[in-house]
Design a protein around this motif. Structure first.
Motif, PDB file in Angstrom:
ATOM      1  N   UNK A 256       0.839  -1.200   0.000  1.00 58.37           N
ATOM      2  CA  UNK A 256       0.000   0.000   0.000  1.00 58.37           C
ATOM      3  C   UNK A 256       0.873   1.250   0.000  1.00 58.37           C
ATOM      4  N   UNK A 257       1.951   1.222   0.754  1.00 58.20           N
ATOM      5  CA  UNK A 257       2.911   2.318   0.815  1.00 58.20           C
ATOM      6  C   UNK A 257       3.463   2.617  -0.584  1.00 58.20           C
ATOM      7  N   UNK A 258       3.894   1.548  -1.290  1.00 59.70           N
ATOM      8  CA  UNK A 258       4.460   1.724  -2.628  1.00 59.70           C
ATOM      9  C   UNK A 258       3.395   2.169  -3.628  1.00 59.70           C
ATOM     10  N   UNK A 259       2.175   1.664  -3.476  1.00 59.85           N
ATOM     11  CA  UNK A 259       1.087   2.058  -4.370  1.00 59.85           C
ATOM     12  C   UNK A 259       0.797   3.553  -4.255  1.00 59.85           C
ATOM     13  N   UNK A 260       0.755   4.058  -3.020  1.00 54.10           N
ATOM     14  CA  UNK A 260       0.501   5.488  -2.807  1.00 54.10           C
ATOM     15  C   UNK A 260       1.599   6.318  -3.440  1.00 54.10           C
TER      16      UNK A 260
END
Length: 266
Positions: A120-124
């Motif tokens: 989720x961190x990388x997606x954001x």
């Protein structure tokens, strides 16, 4: 974790996992021998063998008087499983394209899995368009994440990265970052590592990380929470920039570790 548990994660039943391991260990075998070596009753063994044959994870030689079975090699199993998963994911991707996604809620959603938190961190980060504020420890900064952040540093003018490293070595390929320098003090305050990211002034993710198995994260599109989180990162960056420029003066005034400056109650 045992091989049986790993095979169960790869869509094997427990008995199927035992059969596969038995065939790896003993080589080509009859149904009777597989039952004997694996401990699975003969009344159940042939149904499992038929299922495994249909999936391609074992092979059969029926030219002899009795059927002989053998397992495909672990490398073949890995490639077969990877191909099957990719096919499933590609099919799922096509099927969900027509489902409209609603992302405008401002609720706070919890994340308790390390891999989900990092993804989720990388997606954001990958979807950020106008601004990006990041706090991250070196333990979480893998090559893919570093490349994603560097790409956004090149694309977005309003990008700030604060890097924490308990050893204060800051060995990284990040193009631009503030080295925090006060990690042990922060660990005393927080008792764990953390990551946070605020993108486009409206998306906020925070995760506290005690270990890969002990994670507590929150994700929200609440603009007020995103604003205060962004201001916190900016404030950290302001302070680190001042400390870097006036380090000798601050050490002279507040001591080598500048602990006195953190004593705001005296």
């Amino acid at each position: 974790m045992s091989i049986i548990n790993k095979l169960k994660e790869m869509n094997f039943s427990e008995n199927e996992a035992k059969i596969y391991i038995t065939l790896l260990k003993y080589g080509k075998s009859t149904g009777y021998e597989i039952s004997k070596y694996s401990g699975i009753p003969r009344s159940k063994i042939y149904n499992h063998l038929e299922t495994m044959l249909s999936r391609g994870v074992i092979e059969i030689n029926s030219t002899e008087k009795v059927n002989l079975y053998r397992a495909i090699s672990p490398d073949e199993l890995i490639n077969l499983s990877r191909k099957s998963l990719n096919n499933t994911l590609n099919s799922f991707e096509e099927l969900v394209k027509n489902i409209p996604l609603i992302n405008d809620d401002e609720e706070i959603w919890e994340i308790e899995d390390y891999n989900s938190l990092i993804l989720k961190f990388e997606e954001i980060i990958s979807n950020a368009k106008n601004s990006l504020y990041i706090q991250i420890w070196s333990e979480e900064l893998n090559e893919d994440l570093t490349n994603s952040i560097n790409k956004k540093i090149d694309e977005i003018e309003k990008s700030v990265v604060i890097l924490y490293d308990k050893n204060q070595k800051y060995k990284t390929n990040l193009k631009k970052y503030f080295a925090h320098g006060f990690e042990m003090e922060r660990l005393e305050d927080m008792s764990n590592r953390w990551i946070s990211v605020i993108a486009d002034d409206e998306i906020f993710l925070y995760g506290g990380i005690l270990s890969d198995k002990d994670v507590s994260g929150v994700y929200t599109r609440n603009k007020f929470l995103s604003f205060f989180a962004k201001e916190y990162v900016k404030h950290d960056a302001y302070c680190l920039k001042l400390i870097d420029k006036f380090r000798s003066e601050l050490i002279s005034e507040y001591g080598k570790d500048m602990k006195e400056i953190r004593d705001i109650y005296s």
